[in-house]
Design an enzyme around this catalytic site. Sequence first.
Site, PDB file in Angstrom:
ATOM      1  N   HIS A 134      -6.730 -13.532  -7.297  1.00 28.45           N
ATOM      2  CA  HIS A 134      -7.548 -12.568  -6.561  1.00 28.45           C
ATOM      3  C   HIS A 134      -8.974 -12.624  -7.096  1.00 28.45           C
ATOM      4  O   HIS A 134      -9.183 -12.847  -8.282  1.00 28.45           O
ATOM      5  CB  HIS A 134      -6.981 -11.151  -6.725  1.00 28.45           C
ATOM      6  CG  HIS A 134      -7.585 -10.184  -5.753  1.00 28.45           C
ATOM      7  ND1 HIS A 134      -8.829  -9.621  -5.955  1.00 28.45           N
ATOM      8  CD2 HIS A 134      -7.148  -9.703  -4.571  1.00 28.45           C
ATOM      9  CE1 HIS A 134      -9.113  -8.833  -4.925  1.00 28.45           C
ATOM     10  NE2 HIS A 134      -8.117  -8.864  -4.074  1.00 28.45           N
TER      11      HIS A 134
ATOM     12  N   LYS B 167       0.857  -1.188   0.000  1.00 29.47           N
ATOM     13  CA  LYS B 167       0.000   0.000   0.000  1.00 29.47           C
ATOM     14  C   LYS B 167       0.896   1.243   0.000  1.00 29.47           C
ATOM     15  O   LYS B 167       2.017   1.154   0.467  1.00 29.47           O
ATOM     16  CB  LYS B 167      -0.892   0.018   1.254  1.00 29.47           C
ATOM     17  CG  LYS B 167      -1.667  -1.264   1.514  1.00 29.47           C
ATOM     18  CD  LYS B 167      -2.901  -1.362   0.649  1.00 29.47           C
ATOM     19  CE  LYS B 167      -3.674  -2.650   0.966  1.00 29.47           C
ATOM     20  NZ  LYS B 167      -4.813  -2.857   0.087  1.00 29.47           N
TER      21      LYS B 167
END
EC number: 4.1.1.39
Length: 441
Positions: free
Chosen positions: A285, A166
Amino acid sequence: SVGFKAGVKDYKLTYYTPAYQTKDTDILAAFRVSPQPGVPPEEAGAAVAAESSTGTWTTVWTDGLTSLDRYKGRCYYIEPVAGEENQYIAYVAYPLDLFEEGSVTNMFTSIVGNVFGFKALRALRLEDLRIPTAYVKTFQGPPHGIQVERDKLNKYGRPLLGCTIKPKLGLSAKNYGRAVYECLRGGLDFTKDDENVNSQPFMRWRDRFVFCAEALYKAQAETGEIKGHYLNATAGTCEEMNKRAVFARELGVPIIMHDYLTGGFTANTSLAHYCRDNGLLLHIHRAMHAVIDRQKNHGIHFRVLAKALRMSGGDHIHSGTVVGKLEGEREITLGFVDLLRDDYIEKDRDRGIYFTQDWVSLPGVLPVASGGIHVWHMPALTEIFGDDSVLQFGGGTLGHPWGNAPGGVANRVALEACVQARNEGRDLAREGNEIIREASK
């Protein structure tokens, strides 16, 4: 005179067959059906069977050129849903000949392609599928599976640790690589591209791949452990996706990544085949899954999407956390986690498993717990998911007040403390916080 009568007729006359004995080769589906007012459940269930197999709204003369009895889907059982008004579970059996071998795409096009917009239904949800072993054997499945992955990584007896880098968008490739290095150096096994990191103007894919590979090798050299970074190969075309996978292989990295729902099952299956042929692990994902699976009465339950992924191919898949920021009920989640990992899963309605599923020799998939979890969740996660899982802490690593590497250290120390405590017979649910406190001294 013509040998058939034109006109509209009730589906249930042809497609509702309560006397039918299901075959071992049938694909079985459990649909949650919410009929429109005035539509009997048998008619609604039969309509689903018809529209997802051989039926159309009227009798056609070309029906006489084939054997409907051989090819039609059949609604063979209907039960009301406890605690819900006007909701039923309709069980439908499909003959195996309706499906192309080795194609998840075709299976879904047939079973859920058309029937969800049906006027006679207020809502429709596919709750579960039983994939017969004869059909399972037409799929390669996961590129490597749980045991081969452990052997490649030389990591045994504990869950694996990951971390999503992130901020997920906006970092340059060099800074992104630096964050990867710090997390891996701290003690994580994997770092991860976010699902929407593909190849944007601020960070093109090739630059990211190169800097992440450099970070990986540096961390490996310093820790003496095998490290991985899920390089997201998802792209706008299959050719571009393949190009990225090839480049990852040339860099010698152990694992790449794909968004299987937005990328599509056809692309995903191709990538899984490439990964097996070239020794790459494949992290999956599930971006976009909640669009399909979040409504309780309409859509497709995630356990079906999970089964489809095991057939299409992936070594890891995100499967909710039970404890983090995203939805997921414990028993239901553990039900589809077992469907991903185990060879044989018994029917168990309390865990949402409508059918006994035998995967024969199809490799298993590691469930990934990711989303709003942090170090204090570690005892619960270790207990819930067991050793064969990947625990992913994004903000839970990078949010550490001392930085990324100490964040990685904190997670690794907490995990090893929990695994050791469990192996010594301590109760993680009750003593979890104390175990973490002791470990952090």
